[in-house]
Design a protein around this motif. Structure first.
Motif, mmCIF file in Angstrom:
data_model
loop_
_atom_site.group_PDB
_atom_site.id
_atom_site.type_symbol
_atom_site.label_atom_id
_atom_site.label_comp_id
_atom_site.label_asym_id
_atom_site.label_seq_id
_atom_site.Cartn_x
_atom_site.Cartn_y
_atom_site.Cartn_z
ATOM 1 N N ARG B 109 21.528 75.848 -6.565
ATOM 2 C CA ARG B 109 20.460 76.749 -7.004
ATOM 3 C C ARG B 109 20.081 77.722 -5.899
ATOM 4 O O ARG B 109 19.860 78.908 -6.129
ATOM 5 C CB ARG B 109 19.226 75.950 -7.435
ATOM 6 N N VAL B 111 22.003 78.786 -3.508
ATOM 7 C CA VAL B 111 23.099 79.751 -3.372
ATOM 8 C C VAL B 111 23.033 80.798 -4.487
ATOM 9 O O VAL B 111 23.128 82.004 -4.252
ATOM 10 C CB VAL B 111 24.461 79.015 -3.393
ATOM 11 N N LEU B 112 22.825 80.323 -5.716
ATOM 12 C CA LEU B 112 22.762 81.214 -6.872
ATOM 13 C C LEU B 112 21.634 82.225 -6.706
ATOM 14 O O LEU B 112 21.807 83.432 -6.920
ATOM 15 C CB LEU B 112 22.515 80.362 -8.115
ATOM 16 N N GLN B 113 20.477 81.718 -6.309
ATOM 17 C CA GLN B 113 19.309 82.583 -6.170
ATOM 18 C C GLN B 113 19.516 83.608 -5.058
ATOM 19 O O GLN B 113 19.234 84.787 -5.229
ATOM 20 C CB GLN B 113 18.081 81.723 -5.877
ATOM 21 N N ALA B 114 20.038 83.119 -3.933
ATOM 22 C CA ALA B 114 20.263 84.026 -2.799
ATOM 23 C C ALA B 114 21.341 85.043 -3.134
ATOM 24 O O ALA B 114 21.264 86.201 -2.730
ATOM 25 C CB ALA B 114 20.655 83.217 -1.559
#
Lengths: 209, 175
Positions: B109, B111-114
């Motif tokens: 999550r 990684v996805l958000q960043a």
């Protein structure tokens, strides 16, 4: 009335306590009772009417500082999710916040409070524009205001771009590529996203591996 | 004819909303394409005007969608466009945010958000560029845009004062 989601909210806050920054003194008071549906509506109604040039600062002020319905940490987390998911940020925030407190009804009420007053205002202005938009004086005024409106959101981009500097050169290249592809080349957004999003996520994974 | 327009508004904004990564500004270039170039609901200048009216009004940025819908098909158009833009994403947000809470500290999550942040910054900048090109028809307008950006970045002036000043300059015939 204490909805089950509210209970979970406080619970999750407690379990996260070690990671939280020390709470400001104002938030050390006993937990504020969760707002009723009508309080929720009035809060978002008032945020929407105050929000010239962006509702977010007002949402933060109302929810965290004035009403103390969320801690700053909870607000930041909810906002991060609302930014990550598709759609307008503040609209998503209203859905998340209202939904946690009162389920679908809470989400709908927060959303109605946020959108109805601005809709009524812009529809009035839109009708006036349709009727008087051809008048020369109004066209000249709007030409100036439109140039300023572009500058106002331009300032937001500069603020948004700053955290990217810490993320490294790769993130800046991705942002620049998105800007050129969609803004300058005017390539269709879905195709650009299809290429750029996986690339950027892979890069974020590589940096954090 | 009118029903056609309502259908186009609904389909266009509902689809578009799913690509609004990081906010409504990301889809401004696509809105502009549809409203000005494809459906001819308005001219370039009217698009800039409506965006300015939306910015000078209180409320979220997304409210420009209400104005585009209104220009295309009156009050029904305004309601259809706004509902199409907000409805699907609100349902997604409602359900996904609840499951998402559970993965607050999950690596995927984070990684996805960043990973989506640089994309959304680039798309926001693209939206600003399209608006600026529609609004800045001469060098004075470009100067107003740059000056407003600088003042809004470095100070905390109420934006309404900046609009009033720019509107006065326009009225006096400088823009």
């Amino acid at each position: 009335m204490l909805a089950p989601h509210t209970a979970r909210r406080y619970h999750s806050h407690m379990t996260d306590l070690p990671a939280d920054p020390p709470p400001p003194p104002a938030n050390q008071n006993t937990p504020v009772p969760p707002p009723s549906l009508s309080e929720l509506f009035r809060a978002f109604f008032s945020m929407a009417l105050h929000g010239f040039g962006g509702v977010l600062p007002w949402a933060r002020r109302a929810i965290v500082d004035e009403k103390r319905w969320m801690t700053a940490q909870e607000f930041n987390e909810a906002f991060a999710v609302s930014q990550f998911l598709p759609g307008a940020n503040v609209v998503n925030l209203a859905v998340i916040f209202g939904g946690r407190l009162h389920g679908p009804a809470g989400a709908a009420v927060a959303l109605a409070g946020l959108l109805l007053p601005p809709m009524a205002i812009v529809l009035t202005l839109g009708a006036l524009y349709g009727r008087y938009g051809d008048i020369d004086a109004l066209q000249r005024i709007l030409a100036g205001v439109a140039a300023a409106a572009a500058g106002l959101i331009g300032a937001i981009v500069i603020k948004m771009a700053q955290p990217l500097l810490r993320e490294g050169a790769g993130a800046l290249v991705i942002a620049a590529a998105g800007f050129v592809a969609v803004g300058v080349m005017r390539w269709p957004l879905p195709y650009v996203l299809l290429v750029l999003a996986p690339l950027s996520i892979a890069l974020a994974w590589w940096v954090r591996r | 004819m009118k029903l056609d327009t309502l259908g186009t508004l609904a389909a266009h904004f509902a689809l578009l909303s799913l690509f609004a990564i990081g906010g409504a500004m990301a889809v401004v270039p696509e809105m502009h394409r549809q409203a000005v170039d494809v459906s001819h609901w308005m001219t370039d200048r009217q698009f800039a005007d409506l965006f300015a009216i939306g910015q000078a009004s209180p409320g979220p940025n997304i409210i420009v969608v209400t104005l585009i819908g209104y220009q295309a098909a009156g009050i029904p158009g305004a309601l259809v466009a706004t509902f199409a833009m907000c409805g699907p994403t609100c349902v997604i947000t409602y359900y996904v945010s609840r499951t998402f809470d559970r993965f607050k500290h999950a690596h995927w999550r984070i990684v996805l958000q960043a990973g989506l942040v640089p994309v959304s910054v680039g798309l926001f900048a693209a939206g600003v560029f399209v608006i600026a090109r529609a609004a800045d028809r001469n060098l004075v307008a470009v100067a107003i845009t740059l000056a407003t950006a600088a003042v809004a970045y470095w100070t905390r002036f109420n934006p309404l004062w900046l609009f009033a000043l720019a509107g006065t300059l326009g009225y006096l015939g400088f823009v």
